[in-house]
Enzyme design. Structure first.
Site, PDB file in Angstrom:
ATOM      1  N   GLY A  17     -16.596  64.427  16.684  1.00 50.65           N
ATOM      2  CA  GLY A  17     -17.410  64.618  17.888  1.00 50.65           C
ATOM      3  C   GLY A  17     -17.431  63.426  18.830  1.00 50.65           C
ATOM      4  O   GLY A  17     -18.149  63.434  19.822  1.00 50.65           O
ATOM      5  N   GLY A  18     -16.630  62.395  18.524  1.00 48.39           N
ATOM      6  CA  GLY A  18     -16.646  61.189  19.351  1.00 48.39           C
ATOM      7  C   GLY A  18     -15.851  61.306  20.633  1.00 48.39           C
ATOM      8  O   GLY A  18     -15.984  60.476  21.548  1.00 48.39           O
ATOM      9  N   GLY A  20     -13.095  64.166  23.231  1.00 48.97           N
ATOM     10  CA  GLY A  20     -12.452  65.463  23.490  1.00 48.97           C
ATOM     11  C   GLY A  20     -13.406  66.648  23.449  1.00 48.97           C
ATOM     12  O   GLY A  20     -14.563  66.566  23.861  1.00 48.97           O
ATOM     13  N   ARG A  41     -13.889  58.715  12.418  1.00 51.34           N
ATOM     14  CA  ARG A  41     -13.409  57.531  11.694  1.00 51.34           C
ATOM     15  C   ARG A  41     -13.600  56.244  12.477  1.00 51.34           C
ATOM     16  O   ARG A  41     -13.565  55.162  11.919  1.00 51.34           O
ATOM     17  CB  ARG A  41     -11.913  57.699  11.373  1.00 51.34           C
ATOM     18  CG  ARG A  41     -11.626  58.762  10.338  1.00 51.34           C
ATOM     19  CD  ARG A  41     -10.141  58.946  10.155  1.00 51.34           C
ATOM     20  NE  ARG A  41      -9.504  59.484  11.357  1.00 51.34           N
ATOM     21  CZ  ARG A  41      -8.208  59.591  11.543  1.00 51.34           C
ATOM     22  NH1 ARG A  41      -7.370  59.153  10.627  1.00 51.34           N
ATOM     23  NH2 ARG A  41      -7.710  60.101  12.654  1.00 51.34           N
ATOM     24  N   ASP A  68     -14.442  60.078   6.951  1.00 48.79           N
ATOM     25  CA  ASP A  68     -13.132  60.714   7.049  1.00 48.79           C
ATOM     26  C   ASP A  68     -13.266  62.051   6.327  1.00 48.79           C
ATOM     27  O   ASP A  68     -13.508  62.082   5.114  1.00 48.79           O
ATOM     28  CB  ASP A  68     -12.086  59.817   6.354  1.00 48.79           C
ATOM     29  CG  ASP A  68     -10.676  60.339   6.547  1.00 48.79           C
ATOM     30  OD1 ASP A  68     -10.504  61.565   6.725  1.00 48.79           O
ATOM     31  OD2 ASP A  68      -9.741  59.511   6.514  1.00 48.79           O
ATOM     32  N   TYR A 150      -2.306  79.836  17.823  1.00 54.30           N
ATOM     33  CA  TYR A 150      -1.119  80.035  16.975  1.00 54.30           C
ATOM     34  C   TYR A 150      -1.470  80.191  15.496  1.00 54.30           C
ATOM     35  O   TYR A 150      -0.606  80.168  14.642  1.00 54.30           O
ATOM     36  CB  TYR A 150      -0.050  78.956  17.232  1.00 54.30           C
ATOM     37  CG  TYR A 150      -0.469  77.513  17.091  1.00 54.30           C
ATOM     38  CD1 TYR A 150      -0.683  76.942  15.838  1.00 54.30           C
ATOM     39  CD2 TYR A 150      -0.604  76.697  18.214  1.00 54.30           C
ATOM     40  CE1 TYR A 150      -1.040  75.602  15.706  1.00 54.30           C
ATOM     41  CE2 TYR A 150      -0.972  75.365  18.101  1.00 54.30           C
ATOM     42  CZ  TYR A 150      -1.184  74.826  16.844  1.00 54.30           C
ATOM     43  OH  TYR A 150      -1.528  73.499  16.708  1.00 54.30           O
ATOM     44  N   LYS A 165      -4.492  75.578  10.152  1.00 53.65           N
ATOM     45  CA  LYS A 165      -5.450  76.360  10.940  1.00 53.65           C
ATOM     46  C   LYS A 165      -5.505  77.805  10.430  1.00 53.65           C
ATOM     47  O   LYS A 165      -6.565  78.440  10.465  1.00 53.65           O
ATOM     48  CB  LYS A 165      -5.073  76.345  12.423  1.00 53.65           C
ATOM     49  CG  LYS A 165      -5.174  74.965  13.076  1.00 53.65           C
ATOM     50  CD  LYS A 165      -6.590  74.602  13.443  1.00 53.65           C
ATOM     51  CE  LYS A 165      -6.649  73.355  14.303  1.00 53.65           C
ATOM     52  NZ  LYS A 165      -8.013  72.936  14.638  1.00 53.65           N
ATOM     53  N   GLY A 192      -6.953  78.094  23.701  1.00 50.99           N
ATOM     54  CA  GLY A 192      -5.612  77.887  24.246  1.00 50.99           C
ATOM     55  C   GLY A 192      -5.542  76.460  24.765  1.00 50.99           C
ATOM     56  O   GLY A 192      -6.104  75.551  24.159  1.00 50.99           O
ATOM     57  N   PRO A 193      -4.886  76.251  25.916  1.00 51.39           N
ATOM     58  CA  PRO A 193      -4.717  74.884  26.414  1.00 51.39           C
ATOM     59  C   PRO A 193      -5.968  74.308  27.079  1.00 51.39           C
ATOM     60  O   PRO A 193      -6.445  74.854  28.066  1.00 51.39           O
ATOM     61  CB  PRO A 193      -3.586  75.028  27.443  1.00 51.39           C
ATOM     62  CG  PRO A 193      -3.629  76.451  27.875  1.00 51.39           C
ATOM     63  CD  PRO A 193      -4.195  77.250  26.745  1.00 51.39           C
TER      64      PRO A 193
HETATM   65  N1  COA Z   1       6.114  62.677  13.624  1.00 53.68           N
HETATM   66  C1  COA Z   1       6.443  62.762  12.329  1.00 53.68           C
HETATM   67  N2  COA Z   1       5.675  62.293  11.304  1.00 53.68           N
HETATM   68  C2  COA Z   1       4.511  61.709  11.662  1.00 53.68           C
HETATM   69  C3  COA Z   1       4.088  61.590  12.988  1.00 53.68           C
HETATM   70  C4  COA Z   1       4.932  62.109  14.009  1.00 53.68           C
HETATM   71  N3  COA Z   1       4.606  62.047  15.295  1.00 53.68           N
HETATM   72  N4  COA Z   1       2.875  60.974  12.987  1.00 53.68           N
HETATM   73  C5  COA Z   1       2.562  60.717  11.708  1.00 53.68           C
HETATM   74  N5  COA Z   1       3.549  61.165  10.912  1.00 53.68           N
HETATM   75  C6  COA Z   1       3.622  61.033   9.461  1.00 53.68           C
HETATM   76  C7  COA Z   1       3.731  59.585   9.077  1.00 53.68           C
HETATM   77  O1  COA Z   1       5.074  59.127   9.170  1.00 53.68           O
HETATM   78  C8  COA Z   1       3.213  59.613   7.657  1.00 53.68           C
HETATM   79  O2  COA Z   1       4.166  60.129   6.760  1.00 53.68           O
HETATM   80  P1  COA Z   1       5.065  59.134   5.805  1.00 53.68           P
HETATM   81  O3  COA Z   1       4.102  58.407   4.924  1.00 53.68           O
HETATM   82  O4  COA Z   1       5.956  60.057   5.081  1.00 53.68           O
HETATM   83  O5  COA Z   1       5.786  58.218   6.761  1.00 53.68           O
HETATM   84  C9  COA Z   1       2.118  60.657   7.735  1.00 53.68           C
HETATM   85  O6  COA Z   1       2.402  61.459   8.880  1.00 53.68           O
HETATM   86  C10 COA Z   1       0.746  60.052   7.886  1.00 53.68           C
HETATM   87  O7  COA Z   1       0.743  59.240   9.042  1.00 53.68           O
HETATM   88  P2  COA Z   1      -0.365  58.135   9.288  1.00 53.68           P
HETATM   89  O8  COA Z   1      -0.170  57.569  10.654  1.00 53.68           O
HETATM   90  O9  COA Z   1      -0.372  57.175   8.118  1.00 53.68           O
HETATM   91  O10 COA Z   1      -1.685  59.001   9.163  1.00 53.68           O
HETATM   92  P3  COA Z   1      -3.120  58.720   9.707  1.00 53.68           P
HETATM   93  O11 COA Z   1      -4.036  59.267   8.708  1.00 53.68           O
HETATM   94  O12 COA Z   1      -3.303  57.308  10.152  1.00 53.68           O
HETATM   95  O13 COA Z   1      -3.172  59.592  11.082  1.00 53.68           O
HETATM   96  C11 COA Z   1      -2.447  61.597  12.201  1.00 53.68           C
HETATM   97  C12 COA Z   1      -3.218  61.007  11.037  1.00 53.68           C
HETATM   98  C13 COA Z   1      -0.974  61.340  12.008  1.00 53.68           C
HETATM   99  C14 COA Z   1      -2.687  63.104  12.224  1.00 53.68           C
HETATM  100  C15 COA Z   1      -2.879  60.952  13.553  1.00 53.68           C
HETATM  101  O14 COA Z   1      -2.134  61.514  14.599  1.00 53.68           O
HETATM  102  C16 COA Z   1      -4.346  61.133  13.810  1.00 53.68           C
HETATM  103  O15 COA Z   1      -5.140  60.363  13.340  1.00 53.68           O
HETATM  104  N6  COA Z   1      -4.723  62.164  14.585  1.00 53.68           N
HETATM  105  C17 COA Z   1      -6.134  62.482  14.831  1.00 53.68           C
HETATM  106  C18 COA Z   1      -6.347  63.059  16.173  1.00 53.68           C
HETATM  107  C19 COA Z   1      -5.515  64.261  16.441  1.00 53.68           C
HETATM  108  O16 COA Z   1      -4.360  64.372  16.068  1.00 53.68           O
HETATM  109  N7  COA Z   1      -6.111  65.229  17.118  1.00 53.68           N
HETATM  110  C20 COA Z   1      -5.454  66.462  17.382  1.00 53.68           C
HETATM  111  C21 COA Z   1      -5.207  66.585  18.833  1.00 53.68           C
HETATM  112  S1  COA Z   1      -4.341  68.089  19.161  1.00 53.68           S
END
Ligand code: COA
Length: 286
Positions: A17-18, A20, A41, A68, A150, A165, A192-193
Protein backbone atom coordinates in the site's frame (compact mmCIF):
# COMPACT_ATOMS: atom_id res chain seq x y z
CA UNK A 1 -22.62 7.35 -4.00
CA UNK A 2 -20.13 7.24 -1.13
CA UNK A 3 -20.08 9.27 2.08
CA UNK A 4 -17.52 9.61 4.84
CA UNK A 5 -19.46 6.81 6.61
CA UNK A 6 -19.40 4.29 3.78
CA UNK A 7 -16.51 2.35 5.34
CA UNK A 8 -16.80 3.52 8.94
CA UNK A 9 -16.24 0.75 11.49
CA UNK A 10 -13.82 -0.99 9.14
CA UNK A 11 -10.09 -1.45 9.55
CA UNK A 12 -8.49 -2.42 6.26
CA UNK A 13 -4.97 -3.62 5.52
CA UNK A 14 -3.62 -2.99 2.01
CA UNK A 15 -0.53 -5.01 1.13
CA UNK A 16 1.90 -3.12 -1.06
CA UNK A 17 0.00 0.00 0.00
CA UNK A 18 3.01 2.33 -0.06
CA UNK A 19 2.67 3.25 -3.72
CA UNK A 20 0.73 2.79 -6.95
CA UNK A 21 -2.75 1.32 -6.98
CA UNK A 22 -2.32 0.09 -3.39
CA UNK A 23 -1.77 3.62 -2.14
CA UNK A 24 -4.63 4.95 -4.23
CA UNK A 25 -7.01 2.37 -2.74
CA UNK A 26 -5.72 3.07 0.79
CA UNK A 27 -6.36 6.82 0.32
CA UNK A 28 -9.90 6.17 -0.87
CA UNK A 29 -10.69 3.75 1.96
CA UNK A 30 -9.59 6.44 4.44
CA UNK A 31 -11.58 9.13 2.61
CA UNK A 32 -14.73 7.07 3.01
CA UNK A 33 -14.23 6.36 6.70
CA UNK A 34 -12.06 3.27 7.16
CA UNK A 35 -9.03 3.00 9.40
CA UNK A 36 -6.28 2.16 6.95
CA UNK A 37 -3.12 0.15 7.42
CA UNK A 38 -0.52 -0.49 4.77
CA UNK A 39 2.39 -2.89 4.61
CA UNK A 40 5.41 -3.34 2.39
CA UNK A 41 9.15 -3.90 2.39
CA UNK A 42 10.42 -0.32 2.15
CA UNK A 43 9.99 1.75 5.29
CA UNK A 44 10.67 5.08 3.57
CA UNK A 45 7.76 4.60 1.17
CA UNK A 46 5.45 3.41 3.96
CA UNK A 47 6.25 6.39 6.19
CA UNK A 48 5.55 8.90 3.43
CA UNK A 49 2.37 7.14 2.33
CA UNK A 50 0.98 6.85 5.87
CA UNK A 51 1.72 10.52 6.52
CA UNK A 52 -0.10 11.52 3.32
CA UNK A 53 -3.15 9.38 4.12
CA UNK A 54 -3.26 10.69 7.71
CA UNK A 55 -2.93 14.32 6.61
CA UNK A 56 -5.80 14.00 4.14
CA UNK A 57 -8.00 12.10 6.59
CA UNK A 58 -7.36 13.20 10.19
CA UNK A 59 -10.60 11.52 11.38
CA UNK A 60 -9.38 7.96 10.73
CA UNK A 61 -6.55 5.89 12.19
CA UNK A 62 -3.62 4.95 9.98
CA UNK A 63 -0.56 2.79 10.43
CA UNK A 64 2.16 0.94 8.58
CA UNK A 65 3.95 -2.38 9.01
CA UNK A 66 7.18 -3.55 7.44
CA UNK A 67 6.57 -7.05 6.19
CA UNK A 68 7.46 -9.22 3.23
CA UNK A 69 4.27 -11.08 2.33
CA UNK A 70 6.40 -14.05 1.16
CA UNK A 71 7.42 -14.73 4.77
CA UNK A 72 4.60 -16.44 6.62
CA UNK A 73 6.05 -15.70 10.06
CA UNK A 74 6.42 -12.00 9.26
CA UNK A 75 2.82 -11.90 8.11
CA UNK A 76 1.63 -13.71 11.26
CA UNK A 77 3.52 -11.26 13.50
CA UNK A 78 2.13 -8.31 11.55
CA UNK A 79 -1.47 -9.47 11.95
CA UNK A 80 -0.92 -10.04 15.71
CA UNK A 81 0.62 -6.58 16.00
CA UNK A 82 -2.32 -5.03 14.16
CA UNK A 83 -4.70 -6.58 16.70
CA UNK A 84 -2.50 -5.29 19.53
CA UNK A 85 -2.39 -1.79 18.01
CA UNK A 86 -5.92 -1.43 16.63
CA UNK A 87 -7.94 -4.21 18.29
CA UNK A 88 -9.43 -5.43 15.00
CA UNK A 89 -8.88 -6.08 11.32
CA UNK A 90 -11.89 -6.77 9.13
CA UNK A 91 -10.67 -5.93 5.63
CA UNK A 92 -7.69 -7.18 3.60
CA UNK A 93 -6.61 -6.15 0.12
CA UNK A 94 -4.04 -8.46 -1.43
CA UNK A 95 -2.41 -5.95 -3.73
CA UNK A 96 1.34 -6.63 -3.30
CA UNK A 97 2.74 -8.08 -6.52
CA UNK A 98 5.89 -8.71 -8.49
CA UNK A 99 6.23 -8.83 -12.24
CA UNK A 100 8.74 -8.39 -15.06
CA UNK A 101 8.99 -9.24 -18.75
CA UNK A 102 11.05 -12.30 -19.56
CA UNK A 103 10.93 -14.81 -22.42
CA UNK A 104 9.86 -17.94 -20.56
CA UNK A 105 12.64 -20.11 -21.98
CA UNK A 106 15.15 -17.73 -20.35
CA UNK A 107 13.40 -17.56 -16.98
CA UNK A 108 15.39 -19.04 -14.09
CA UNK A 109 13.58 -21.28 -11.58
CA UNK A 110 14.24 -18.62 -8.98
CA UNK A 111 12.79 -15.89 -11.21
CA UNK A 112 9.59 -17.92 -11.58
CA UNK A 113 9.53 -18.76 -7.86
CA UNK A 114 10.10 -15.17 -6.77
CA UNK A 115 6.98 -13.83 -8.51
CA UNK A 116 4.84 -16.82 -7.51
CA UNK A 117 6.05 -16.41 -3.91
CA UNK A 118 5.03 -12.75 -3.77
CA UNK A 119 1.73 -13.02 -5.59
CA UNK A 120 0.33 -16.44 -4.73
CA UNK A 121 2.05 -17.45 -1.50
CA UNK A 122 1.94 -13.84 -0.28
CA UNK A 123 -1.82 -13.63 -0.86
CA UNK A 124 -2.32 -17.01 0.80
CA UNK A 125 -0.19 -16.08 3.83
CA UNK A 126 -2.06 -12.82 4.40
CA UNK A 127 -5.49 -14.33 3.74
CA UNK A 128 -4.94 -17.32 6.04
CA UNK A 129 -3.73 -15.24 8.99
CA UNK A 130 -6.45 -12.64 8.39
CA UNK A 131 -9.20 -15.26 8.08
CA UNK A 132 -8.09 -17.41 11.01
CA UNK A 133 -8.29 -14.51 13.45
CA UNK A 134 -11.79 -13.63 12.26
CA UNK A 135 -12.98 -17.22 12.31
CA UNK A 136 -11.60 -17.76 15.83
CA UNK A 137 -13.37 -14.60 17.01
CA UNK A 138 -16.59 -15.34 15.10
CA UNK A 139 -16.40 -12.07 13.17
CA UNK A 140 -17.13 -11.25 9.52
CA UNK A 141 -14.70 -9.69 7.09
CA UNK A 142 -13.86 -8.99 3.46
CA UNK A 143 -10.90 -9.82 1.24
CA UNK A 144 -10.23 -8.16 -2.10
CA UNK A 145 -7.64 -9.73 -4.37
CA UNK A 146 -6.10 -7.71 -7.18
CA UNK A 147 -5.68 -10.12 -10.07
CA UNK A 148 -5.39 -9.30 -13.78
CA UNK A 149 -7.24 -9.68 -17.06
CA UNK A 150 -4.70 -12.29 -18.19
CA UNK A 151 -5.70 -14.55 -15.28
CA UNK A 152 -7.96 -16.33 -17.75
CA UNK A 153 -6.30 -15.71 -21.10
CA UNK A 154 -2.71 -16.14 -19.97
CA UNK A 155 -0.10 -13.75 -21.37
CA UNK A 156 3.19 -13.98 -23.21
CA UNK A 157 6.35 -12.84 -21.39
CA UNK A 158 4.80 -12.63 -17.91
CA UNK A 159 4.36 -16.34 -17.27
CA UNK A 160 5.04 -16.36 -13.50
CA UNK A 161 2.59 -13.52 -12.95
CA UNK A 162 -0.08 -15.21 -15.13
CA UNK A 163 0.31 -18.50 -13.24
CA UNK A 164 0.34 -16.84 -9.82
CA UNK A 165 -2.64 -14.57 -10.49
CA UNK A 166 -4.61 -17.56 -11.83
CA UNK A 167 -3.87 -19.21 -8.49
CA UNK A 168 -5.11 -16.16 -6.60
CA UNK A 169 -8.28 -16.20 -8.71
CA UNK A 170 -8.81 -19.87 -7.78
CA UNK A 171 -8.19 -19.01 -4.13
CA UNK A 172 -10.81 -16.25 -4.31
CA UNK A 173 -13.52 -18.61 -5.52
CA UNK A 174 -12.47 -21.54 -3.32
CA UNK A 175 -12.49 -19.55 -0.10
CA UNK A 176 -15.56 -17.52 -1.07
CA UNK A 177 -17.52 -20.74 -0.78
CA UNK A 178 -15.57 -22.29 2.09
CA UNK A 179 -15.65 -19.18 4.30
CA UNK A 180 -19.14 -17.93 3.41
CA UNK A 181 -20.40 -19.73 6.50
CA UNK A 182 -18.14 -17.48 8.60
CA UNK A 183 -19.38 -14.30 6.94
CA UNK A 184 -16.03 -13.73 5.21
CA UNK A 185 -16.39 -12.48 1.64
CA UNK A 186 -13.67 -12.86 -1.00
CA UNK A 187 -13.77 -10.95 -4.28
CA UNK A 188 -11.33 -9.84 -6.93
CA UNK A 189 -10.73 -7.01 -9.34
CA UNK A 190 -9.01 -7.74 -12.64
CA UNK A 191 -7.52 -4.43 -13.75
CA UNK A 192 -6.49 -3.71 -17.32
CA UNK A 193 -3.91 -0.98 -17.97
CA UNK A 194 -3.46 1.48 -15.11
CA UNK A 195 -0.25 3.46 -15.51
CA UNK A 196 1.54 3.56 -12.17
CA UNK A 197 5.24 4.19 -11.76
CA UNK A 198 6.00 0.66 -10.51
CA UNK A 199 4.08 -1.15 -13.24
CA UNK A 200 5.07 1.16 -16.09
CA UNK A 201 8.79 1.06 -15.34
CA UNK A 202 8.63 -2.75 -15.53
CA UNK A 203 6.16 -3.20 -18.37
CA UNK A 204 6.46 -0.14 -20.63
CA UNK A 205 9.95 -0.06 -22.13
CA UNK A 206 9.54 3.21 -24.11
CA UNK A 207 6.99 5.84 -25.27
CA UNK A 208 6.51 4.10 -28.65
CA UNK A 209 5.33 0.91 -26.99
CA UNK A 210 3.06 2.95 -24.74
CA UNK A 211 1.58 4.73 -27.78
CA UNK A 212 0.86 1.45 -29.60
CA UNK A 213 -0.66 0.05 -26.43
CA UNK A 214 -2.88 3.09 -25.98
CA UNK A 215 -4.11 2.87 -29.57
CA UNK A 216 -5.24 -0.69 -28.88
CA UNK A 217 -7.58 0.51 -26.14
CA UNK A 218 -11.18 0.71 -27.41
CA UNK A 219 -11.75 4.03 -25.61
CA UNK A 220 -8.30 5.34 -26.55
CA UNK A 221 -7.14 5.73 -22.95
CA UNK A 222 -5.80 3.91 -19.91
CA UNK A 223 -7.53 3.65 -16.54
CA UNK A 224 -7.18 6.17 -13.71
CA UNK A 225 -6.23 4.78 -10.28
CA UNK A 226 -9.22 6.62 -8.85
CA UNK A 227 -11.57 4.58 -11.04
CA UNK A 228 -10.21 1.33 -9.66
CA UNK A 229 -10.25 2.70 -6.11
CA UNK A 230 -13.93 3.58 -6.29
CA UNK A 231 -14.74 0.01 -7.29
CA UNK A 232 -12.58 -1.25 -4.41
CA UNK A 233 -14.44 1.00 -1.94
CA UNK A 234 -17.75 -0.45 -3.10
CA UNK A 235 -16.52 -4.05 -2.94
CA UNK A 236 -15.09 -3.60 0.57
CA UNK A 237 -18.21 -1.83 1.85
CA UNK A 238 -21.44 -3.28 3.21
CA UNK A 239 -23.11 -2.13 -0.01
CA UNK A 240 -21.56 -5.30 -1.45
CA UNK A 241 -22.53 -7.54 1.50
CA UNK A 242 -24.05 -10.22 -0.76
CA UNK A 243 -21.17 -10.19 -3.24
CA UNK A 244 -18.65 -12.97 -2.85
CA UNK A 245 -16.65 -15.11 -5.27
CA UNK A 246 -16.92 -12.36 -7.88
CA UNK A 247 -14.16 -11.03 -10.10
CA UNK A 248 -14.90 -7.64 -11.66
CA UNK A 249 -12.90 -6.74 -14.74
CA UNK A 250 -12.01 -3.06 -15.03
CA UNK A 251 -10.19 -2.57 -18.31
CA UNK A 252 -12.17 -0.17 -20.50
CA UNK A 253 -13.11 -3.15 -22.70
CA UNK A 254 -9.51 -4.07 -23.56
CA UNK A 255 -10.14 -7.79 -23.09
CA UNK A 256 -12.71 -7.74 -25.90
CA UNK A 257 -9.96 -7.07 -28.44
CA UNK A 258 -10.47 -10.55 -29.94
CA UNK A 259 -14.03 -9.86 -31.26
CA UNK A 260 -13.83 -10.83 -34.95
CA UNK A 261 -14.50 -7.42 -36.48
CA UNK A 262 -13.38 -5.25 -33.59
CA UNK A 263 -10.14 -4.46 -35.41
CA UNK A 264 -12.14 -2.43 -37.97
CA UNK A 265 -13.11 0.04 -35.22
CA UNK A 266 -9.48 1.06 -34.85
CA UNK A 267 -8.51 1.15 -38.53
CA UNK A 268 -9.71 4.65 -39.36
CA UNK A 269 -11.65 7.61 -37.93
CA UNK A 270 -15.30 6.79 -37.26
CA UNK A 271 -16.72 9.15 -39.90
CA UNK A 272 -14.53 7.53 -42.55
CA UNK A 273 -15.67 4.13 -41.35
CA UNK A 274 -19.32 5.14 -41.61
CA UNK A 275 -18.76 6.39 -45.15
CA UNK A 276 -17.11 3.08 -46.04
CA UNK A 277 -19.98 1.04 -44.61
CA UNK A 278 -22.47 3.31 -46.36
CA UNK A 279 -20.77 2.74 -49.69
CA UNK A 280 -21.00 -1.04 -49.16
CA UNK A 281 -24.78 -0.91 -48.61
CA UNK A 282 -26.75 -2.78 -51.30
CA UNK A 283 -28.49 -0.44 -53.70
CA UNK A 284 -26.14 2.41 -52.84
CA UNK A 285 -25.16 4.28 -55.96
CA UNK A 286 -21.65 5.57 -56.65
N1 COA B 1 14.22 -10.86 -15.98
C1 COA B 1 14.55 -12.11 -15.65
N2 COA B 1 14.75 -12.55 -14.37
C2 COA B 1 14.60 -11.62 -13.41
C3 COA B 1 14.24 -10.29 -13.66
C4 COA B 1 14.03 -9.91 -15.02
N3 COA B 1 13.68 -8.67 -15.35
N4 COA B 1 14.15 -9.64 -12.47
C5 COA B 1 14.45 -10.53 -11.51
N5 COA B 1 14.71 -11.73 -12.08
C6 COA B 1 15.13 -12.94 -11.39
C7 COA B 1 16.48 -12.74 -10.76
O1 COA B 1 17.52 -12.94 -11.71
C8 COA B 1 16.46 -13.80 -9.68
O2 COA B 1 16.67 -15.09 -10.20
P1 COA B 1 18.14 -15.82 -10.09
O3 COA B 1 18.44 -15.97 -8.63
O4 COA B 1 17.94 -17.10 -10.79
O5 COA B 1 19.10 -14.89 -10.79
C9 COA B 1 15.02 -13.77 -9.23
O6 COA B 1 14.27 -13.19 -10.30
C10 COA B 1 14.81 -12.94 -7.98
O7 COA B 1 15.28 -11.63 -8.24
P2 COA B 1 15.62 -10.61 -7.07
O8 COA B 1 15.94 -9.29 -7.68
O9 COA B 1 16.64 -11.24 -6.15
O10 COA B 1 14.25 -10.61 -6.28
P3 COA B 1 13.67 -9.55 -5.29
O11 COA B 1 12.93 -10.31 -4.28
O12 COA B 1 14.68 -8.56 -4.84
O13 COA B 1 12.65 -8.69 -6.23
C11 COA B 1 11.11 -8.76 -8.08
C12 COA B 1 11.44 -9.27 -6.69
C13 COA B 1 12.10 -9.32 -9.07
C14 COA B 1 9.71 -9.25 -8.45
C15 COA B 1 11.18 -7.21 -8.15
O14 COA B 1 10.89 -6.78 -9.45
C16 COA B 1 10.25 -6.56 -7.17
O15 COA B 1 10.59 -6.39 -6.03
N6 COA B 1 9.04 -6.17 -7.62
C17 COA B 1 8.02 -5.60 -6.73
C18 COA B 1 7.18 -4.61 -7.42
C19 COA B 1 6.53 -5.13 -8.65
O16 COA B 1 7.08 -5.88 -9.43
N7 COA B 1 5.29 -4.72 -8.86
C20 COA B 1 4.52 -5.20 -9.96
C21 COA B 1 4.27 -4.09 -10.90
S1 COA B 1 3.37 -4.68 -12.30
Amino acid sequence: MFTTDTLSGKTILVTGGGSGLGLSMARHFARYGANVLICGRTEEKLVAATAAIGKENPAVKTGYYIADVREDEEVGSMISKIYADFGELNGLVNNAAGNFYCPSEDLSPNGFKTVVDIVLHGSFNCTRHFGKKLIDAGLPGAVLNIVTTYTESGSAFVLPSACAKAGVYAMTNSLAFEWATYGIRLNAIAPGPFPTEGAWKRLMPNPQVEQVYKQRQPGGRFGEPEELSHLAVFMMSDMAAYMTGECVTLDGGERLQGGQFNFVAQMMPREQLKAMFGAMRPGKKG
